[in-house]
Design a protein around this motif. Structure first.
Motif, PDB file in Angstrom:
ATOM      1  N   HIS A   1       2.779  -8.179  -7.081  1.00  0.00           N
ATOM      2  CA  HIS A   1       2.973  -7.886  -5.659  1.00  0.00           C
ATOM      3  C   HIS A   1       4.156  -8.686  -5.102  1.00  0.00           C
ATOM      4  CE1 HIS A   1      -1.671  -7.239  -5.695  1.00  0.00           C
ATOM      5  NE2 HIS A   1      -1.033  -6.139  -6.086  1.00  0.00           N
TER       6      HIS A   1
ATOM      7  N   LYS B   1       0.824  -1.212   0.000  1.00  0.00           N
ATOM      8  CA  LYS B   1       0.000   0.000   0.000  1.00  0.00           C
ATOM      9  C   LYS B   1       0.860   1.265   0.000  1.00  0.00           C
ATOM     10  CE  LYS B   1      -4.259  -1.713   2.143  1.00  0.00           C
ATOM     11  NZ  LYS B   1      -5.153  -1.612   3.324  1.00  0.00           N
TER      12      LYS B   1
ATOM     13  N   GLN C   1       4.888   2.762  -6.588  1.00  0.00           N
ATOM     14  CA  GLN C   1       4.379   2.404  -7.913  1.00  0.00           C
ATOM     15  C   GLN C   1       2.898   2.026  -7.850  1.00  0.00           C
ATOM     16  OE1 GLN C   1       7.048  -1.176  -8.316  1.00  0.00           O
ATOM     17  NE2 GLN C   1       5.195  -2.166  -9.082  1.00  0.00           N
ATOM     18  N   THR C   2       2.249   2.075  -9.009  1.00  0.00           N
ATOM     19  CA  THR C   2       0.840   1.694  -9.116  1.00  0.00           C
ATOM     20  C   THR C   2       0.748   0.270  -9.645  1.00  0.00           C
ATOM     21  OG1 THR C   2       0.219   3.984  -9.588  1.00  0.00           O
ATOM     22  CG2 THR C   2      -1.383   2.270 -10.159  1.00  0.00           C
ATOM     23  N   PHE C   3      -0.011  -0.560  -8.943  1.00  0.00           N
ATOM     24  CA  PHE C   3      -0.174  -1.954  -9.347  1.00  0.00           C
ATOM     25  C   PHE C   3      -1.439  -2.133 -10.182  1.00  0.00           C
ATOM     26  CE2 PHE C   3       2.130  -2.169  -5.251  1.00  0.00           C
ATOM     27  CZ  PHE C   3       3.272  -2.835  -5.673  1.00  0.00           C
ATOM     28  N   THR C   4      -1.397  -3.127 -11.059  1.00  0.00           N
ATOM     29  CA  THR C   4      -2.595  -3.463 -11.842  1.00  0.00           C
ATOM     30  C   THR C   4      -3.711  -3.917 -10.912  1.00  0.00           C
ATOM     31  OG1 THR C   4      -1.190  -4.133 -13.696  1.00  0.00           O
ATOM     32  CG2 THR C   4      -3.482  -4.880 -13.726  1.00  0.00           C
ATOM     33  N   PHE C   5      -3.344  -4.714  -9.903  1.00  0.00           N
ATOM     34  CA  PHE C   5      -4.297  -5.185  -8.896  1.00  0.00           C
ATOM     35  C   PHE C   5      -4.019  -4.446  -7.585  1.00  0.00           C
ATOM     36  CE2 PHE C   5      -3.785  -8.628 -11.929  1.00  0.00           C
ATOM     37  CZ  PHE C   5      -5.094  -9.027 -12.171  1.00  0.00           C
ATOM     38  N   LYS C   6      -5.009  -3.703  -7.109  1.00  0.00           N
ATOM     39  CA  LYS C   6      -4.830  -2.921  -5.897  1.00  0.00           C
ATOM     40  C   LYS C   6      -4.668  -3.833  -4.687  1.00  0.00           C
ATOM     41  CE  LYS C   6      -6.951   0.798  -3.197  1.00  0.00           C
ATOM     42  NZ  LYS C   6      -8.133   1.666  -3.036  1.00  0.00           N
ATOM     43  N   PRO C   7      -3.612  -3.654  -3.897  1.00  0.00           N
ATOM     44  CA  PRO C   7      -3.421  -4.518  -2.722  1.00  0.00           C
ATOM     45  C   PRO C   7      -4.401  -4.184  -1.606  1.00  0.00           C
ATOM     46  CG  PRO C   7      -1.681  -2.851  -2.849  1.00  0.00           C
ATOM     47  CD  PRO C   7      -2.492  -2.713  -4.095  1.00  0.00           C
ATOM     48  N   GLU C   8      -5.128  -5.186  -1.163  1.00  0.00           N
ATOM     49  CA  GLU C   8      -6.077  -5.027  -0.066  1.00  0.00           C
ATOM     50  C   GLU C   8      -5.990  -6.249   0.836  1.00  0.00           C
ATOM     51  OE1 GLU C   8      -7.901  -2.529   0.713  1.00  0.00           O
ATOM     52  OE2 GLU C   8      -7.949  -1.278  -1.103  1.00  0.00           O
TER      53      GLU C   8
ATOM     54  N   CYS D   1      -7.241 -10.084   0.021  1.00  0.00           N
ATOM     55  CA  CYS D   1      -7.085 -10.466  -1.387  1.00  0.00           C
ATOM     56  C   CYS D   1      -5.765 -11.208  -1.580  1.00  0.00           C
ATOM     57  CB  CYS D   1      -7.109  -9.233  -2.285  1.00  0.00           C
ATOM     58  SG  CYS D   1      -8.679  -8.346  -2.252  1.00  0.00           S
TER      59      CYS D   1
END
Length: 473
Positions: A347, A327, A331-338, A341
């Motif tokens: 990641h 989080k 960088q920006t990930f294709t799949f948002k880390p939550e 999940c």
């Protein structure tokens, strides 16, 4: 009478001649002393004819290096070409060449199998890209890179078996055909006979129940772990993921182990780390030239990474810590880390880089994210299980393991919620009769090879690529 005596003398002379000793190329190259009568068989890697001498290089797959053969030009034949199979007899002598200890002075050269060099897709003295040789699954093993890979696979396989046997594990041959879906993912190859498809209206099965190709030998190992404290298996597994990506295979090999009487996830992680380091050290020491080929031409920085990995302990972080690191990533990930999940490959690779490009254990995953057999940590408010994944640079997840849920009430409750009680009644029985705390892990063999060699496409570390239906053998 005279003719008879002459015949006997000739036979005695023949009997007294030294018999040609058959040597592998590796043995000939490593010989310490010359030998008078030697026979070597293999395939021609290069032919060079000069006015007064003929040079051949032959290889039989026993080493990356080929054996130089020096012969009189009169021994040259029309079908003595690159790729042809030959048998050479002669004297093994010290080589004046600095890069080779021995060479073979040929007395006879016999072409066992000719090769049409015009239609043969591999060319002499060309370094073919892996993408090119992948088109020829039946011939690519004759390429230097793939030959090196197969020797490394063989040595790594032997080392894995040695590691477990040296540590008191019993090798179990788990079934390839099974009715169990260990991972619960549903991505299975179902097995049917040709008649079953024709008689599909009757819904009959060869085994009376639906049968699948195994995705894991874990559940069968757990059965054996009720009688043997340490067991392992090493065999083919199958996933019906319809993916042509660089990291997916429909068929691959898995190393899996189960340990009884263990209540600590740390014990499982220690075995994973010891296995990883032991096998890697063995491969590096026994296949130095083969590994060097990959590290020189395919992944120049990989040698340094492996040396660092062998020197240091693997890092350990929790799943919750991993999510927080992601989080806060710039960088920006294709799949948002939550939280809650699954960690994606992007990641996993970031986490490894964040931790210094060394292997990282991620522990204690969300309860609802993992299969029913993983042990409940009974924590809160974020409910987790005692699971662990080993992440490595450039690949992501390499190994996965957990403590298994040995407590009958916990297991019954979870199977009931999932509607799996009837299907796994036999698994519940294991908890009724002498159940003990236990755990285990699995490691993808091809992913392991992909990591230590620095290969980008996992299809380049298998003997026969199955990246398209046209290449199935």
């Amino acid at each position: 009478m005279l003719c008879a005596r002459s015949g006997w003398r000739a036979l005695r002379r023949c009997a007294s001649l030294p018999r040609a000793v058959r040597l592998r190329v590796r043995e000939a190259l490593g010989a310490r002393e010359p030998a008078e009568a030697v026979r070597v068989q293999g395939w021609v890697r290069s032919v060079r004819s000069q006015k007064e001498v003929l040079f051949l290089h032959i290889n039989d797959g026993s080493s990356l290096e080929s054996l130089q053969v020096v012969a009189d030009p009169s021994l040259e034949k029309r079908d003595l070409t690159f790729g042809s199979a030959v048998e050479v007899q002669g004297k093994l002598v010290k080589s004046p060449h600095k890069m080779q200890n021995m060479e073979l002075q040929a007395e006879t050269i016999h072409v066992v199998g000719p090769c049409d060099i015009w239609s043969f897709p591999l060319k002499m003295r060309e370094r073919h890209p892996l993408e090119y040789v992948r088109q020829f699954p039946h011939l690519r093993c004759r390429n230097n890179t793939l030959g090196a890979l197969l020797r490394i696979r063989s040595e790594a396989t032997a080392s894995i078996h040695s590691f477990f046997q040296d540590n008191g594990y019993v090798h179990i041959h788990t079934p390839i055909i099974t009715s169990n879906d260990c991972e619960g993912a549903g991505e299975l190859f179902q097995i049917e006979t040709s008649r079953e498809e024709e008689d599909s209206v009757e819904k009959s099965h060869f085994f009376n129940v639906p049968a699948f190709l195994t995705v894991s030998g874990q559940l069968h190992l757990e059965v054996m772990a009720g009688a043997f404290t340490h067991v392992f298996t090493f065999g083919p597994t199958f996933r019906a993921e319809n993916s042509q990506s660089r990291r997916h295979l429909a068929e691959f090999y898995m190393v899996e182990a189960e340990l009884s009487f263990t209540e600590s996830l740390q014990d499982i992680m220690q075995v994973m780390e010891d296995l990883f380091k032991t096998v890697t050290s063995t491969v590096l020491s026994k296949c130095p030239r083969d590994v060097e080929l990959f590290h020189k031409y395919i992944a120049p920085a990989q040698k340094g990474r492996l040396e660092q990995m062998l020197k240091h302990k693997f890092m350990i972080i929790s799943y919750s810590e991993a999510v927080e690191i992601l989080k806060q990533a710039p960088q920006t990930f294709t799949f948002k880390p939550e939280w809650g999940c699954d960690l994606q490959t992007e990641h996993e690779k970031y986490l490894v880089k964040h931790c210094g490009d060394v292997p990282v254990f991620v522990v204690n995953y969300p309860y609802d994210l993992k299969p029913f057999y993983m042990r409940d940590n009974e924590d809160g408010p974020q409910h987790t299980v005692a699971a662990v994944d080993l992440l490595v640079p450039g690949v992501g997840e390499l190994c996965g393991g957990s403590l298994r849920e040995e407590r009958l009430p916990f297991l019954e409750s979870r199977l009931q919620r999932l509607g799996l009680t009837d299907a796994y009644q036999w698994y519940l029985d294991l908890r009724k009769f002498g159940s003990v705390p236990h755990g285990g892990f699995g490691m993808g063999f091809e992913r392991y090879l992909q990591y230590i060699l620095g290969v980008d496409n996992i299809k380049d570390v298998i003997p026969f690529p199955r990246f398209s239906h046209s290449c199935l053998l």
